[in-house]
Design a protein around this motif. Structure first.
Motif, PDB file in Angstrom:
ATOM      1  N   PRO A  81       0.802  -1.225   0.000  1.00  0.00           N
ATOM      2  CA  PRO A  81       0.000   0.000   0.000  1.00  0.00           C
ATOM      3  C   PRO A  81       0.836   1.277   0.000  1.00  0.00           C
ATOM      4  N   ILE A  82       1.896   1.327   0.777  1.00  0.00           N
ATOM      5  CA  ILE A  82       2.762   2.497   0.880  1.00  0.00           C
ATOM      6  C   ILE A  82       4.199   2.006   0.990  1.00  0.00           C
ATOM      7  N   PRO A  83       5.182   2.562   0.264  1.00  0.00           N
ATOM      8  CA  PRO A  83       5.043   3.642  -0.713  1.00  0.00           C
ATOM      9  C   PRO A  83       4.508   3.118  -2.040  1.00  0.00           C
ATOM     10  N   CYS A  84       4.414   4.018  -3.004  1.00  0.00           N
ATOM     11  CA  CYS A  84       3.897   3.622  -4.310  1.00  0.00           C
ATOM     12  C   CYS A  84       4.841   2.624  -4.969  1.00  0.00           C
ATOM     13  N   THR A  85       4.283   1.795  -5.819  1.00  0.00           N
ATOM     14  CA  THR A  85       5.074   0.772  -6.509  1.00  0.00           C
ATOM     15  C   THR A  85       6.169   1.389  -7.372  1.00  0.00           C
ATOM     16  N   ALA A  86       5.898   2.551  -7.971  1.00  0.00           N
ATOM     17  CA  ALA A  86       6.907   3.209  -8.809  1.00  0.00           C
ATOM     18  C   ALA A  86       8.158   3.544  -8.014  1.00  0.00           C
ATOM     19  N   ALA A  87       7.981   3.958  -6.761  1.00  0.00           N
ATOM     20  CA  ALA A  87       9.138   4.278  -5.917  1.00  0.00           C
ATOM     21  C   ALA A  87       9.965   3.029  -5.635  1.00  0.00           C
ATOM     22  N   LEU A  88       9.296   1.888  -5.454  1.00  0.00           N
ATOM     23  CA  LEU A  88      10.012   0.643  -5.187  1.00  0.00           C
ATOM     24  C   LEU A  88      10.752   0.155  -6.429  1.00  0.00           C
TER      25      LEU A  88
END
Length: 327
Positions: A81-88
Motif C-alpha cells: 500500500p505504501i510507498p507507491c510501486t513506482a518508488a520501489l
C-alpha cells in the motif's frame, strides 16, 4: 440535439516516441483445457518482474536507468500500500536517479491511462524520458474454487520508455498520442473486485473477517453483458474524437480480458484480422496485458515506425479505455 459531454473536436498530436519496450513471463506454465497460463513461483515477487521488464525496456532504448526523469507504475494491485510501486521499482533499478515516481491505477487498463498521462507531460516539456511499468501477480489473489477466474489469469510484466519528441513540420508524420477516451460506469463497480487489504478490510481484520474478501471475485456474465452494452457507443465516440475510423488503424491492441474478446470486437464492428487475440496462449495478464501484446507485436514486426495503433480495453469499474498512438 444536446452535445454529448465527451464529443469534442479532434485534438493535435501529443508528440512522443516509444523508444524501448520489455516483457517478463514467469517460467512456470500451467494449462487448462489447452489454454496456457503463466504463474510466478512461490519465491518470486512482483517487483522482480517489473524490474526485469524495465531493465529490458531501458536497454532497448539505449538509456541508463538514471537517464529517466519520471517512473510511472501502472498496476492493478501494487507491491504494497505504501510507498507507491513506482518508488520501489525506482529503488531497485535507479536508486540515485533524480526522477519523479508515482502510480496510476485503472486496473486492467492502467497502462493506457499511464501512456495518456505521460504523453501530456512529455508534450508540455515537463519530462524528457518516462518509464512506464505494468504487471500483476493475479495468481496470488485467485480463488481455486472459482474456476472461471482461476483458469483465466496469468502473471506477467511489461514496460515501455516514452521520450519527448519535437513536433515535425508535418503533424501527420509526428509520432505520439493522437487522442484518447476513458469512461467509467459505476453501476458495474462490484462486478469484479478485490475487497480486502486496504482501508475497507485492512490486513489486521483478516483473522476475524471473511477470507473471501481477500480473494478476487468476479461475476463474469454480468461484467460481459455490461461491457457489450456500452462499448459500441464508446468506440463510436472515440473514433469521432480522434478522427480515425475503426477500420483505419494498422493494428488494434486490446486488453486480453477473456475468451469473449472476439465477441466484444464483433459487437464493436472490428474485423478479426484487425486486432490481437492471444488469450489462448497467455490469458488475462491484468495490467500488463496491453503493453505485453504491444511489445510482442513490435518484436514480431507486426507493427513498426509510422504505424497508427489503438490501445484499448475494459477494466473493473466498469471502465472502458482507448488511445490512438502513432509509432
Amino acid at each position: 440535439m444536446r452535445k454529448h459531454p465527451f464529443s469534442e473536436q479532434k485534438r493535435a498530436v501529443r508528440p512522443c516516441r516509444l523508444t524501448g519496450w520489455g516483457t517478463f513471463l514467469p517460467d512456470r506454465v500451467v494449462t487448462f483445457g489447452g489454454q496456457t497460463r503463466y504463474r510466478i513461483p512461490d519465491d518470486g515477487t512482483q517487483l522482480d518482474m517489473l524490474a526485469a521488464a524495465a531493465e529490458q525496456a531501458l536497454g532497448r532504448a539505449g538509456l541508463r536507468a538514471d537517464d529517466v526523469d519520471c517512473v510511472i507504475a501502472a498496476c492493478a494491485a501494487g507491491v504494497q500500500p505504501i510507498p507507491c510501486t513506482a518508488a520501489l521499482v525506482m529503488e531497485r533499478i535507479a536508486p540515485h536517479a533524480r526522477a519523479a515516481a508515482f502510480d496510476v491505477n485503472s486496473t486492467c487498463t492502467s497502462f493506457i491511462t499511464a501512456v495518456d498521462i505521460a504523453s501530456r507531460y512529455l508534450a508540455a516539456g515537463d519530462y524528457e524520458r518516462v518509464l512506464i511499468v505494468s504487471g500483476d501477480v493475479g495468481s496470488r489473489f485467485l480463488d481455486p474454487g472459482h474456476r472461471e477466474s482461476f483458469e483465466l489469469f496469468s502473471d506477467a510484466a511489461a514496460a515501455v520508455v516514452l521520450t519527448r519528441e519535437a513536433l515535425g513540420d508535418d503533424e501527420a508524420d509526428t509520432p505520439g498520442v493522437l487522442g484518447s477516451l476513458q469512461q467509467t460506469w459505476p453501476a458495474h463497480a462490484h462486478d469484479t473486485e478485490l475487497r480486502g487489504g486496504l482501508s475497507l478490510h485492512p490486513a489486521q481484520s483478516y483473522a476475524d473477517g471473511d477470507p473471501s474478501d481477500y480473494l478476487f471475485a468476479m461475476d463474469g456474465r454480468r461484467a460481459l453483458l455490461g461491457m457489450l452494452a456500452v462499448l459500441p457507443d464508446f468506440f463510436a465516440r472515440f473514433s469521432d474524437r480522434v478522427g480515425i475510423g475503426l477500420d483505419e488503424f494498422d493494428l488494434i491492441v486490446p486488453h486480453q480480458a477473456s475468451r469473449a474478446l472476439g465477441l466484444a470486437m464483433r459487437r464493436i464492428g472490428i474485423s478479426k484480422n484487425a486486432y490481437v487475440d492471444r488469450v489462448e496462449e497467455f490469458g488475462n495478464m491484468v495490467s500488463s496485458s496491453v503493453p505485453f501484446m504491444l511489445a510482442t507485436s513490435l518484436d514480431e514486426r507486426r507493427i513498426g515506425p509510422g504505424d497508427t495503433i489503438m490501445l484499448c480495453g475494459t477494466a473493473a469499474g466498469l471502465t472502458a479505455n482507448a488511445l490512438a498512438l502513432r509509432l
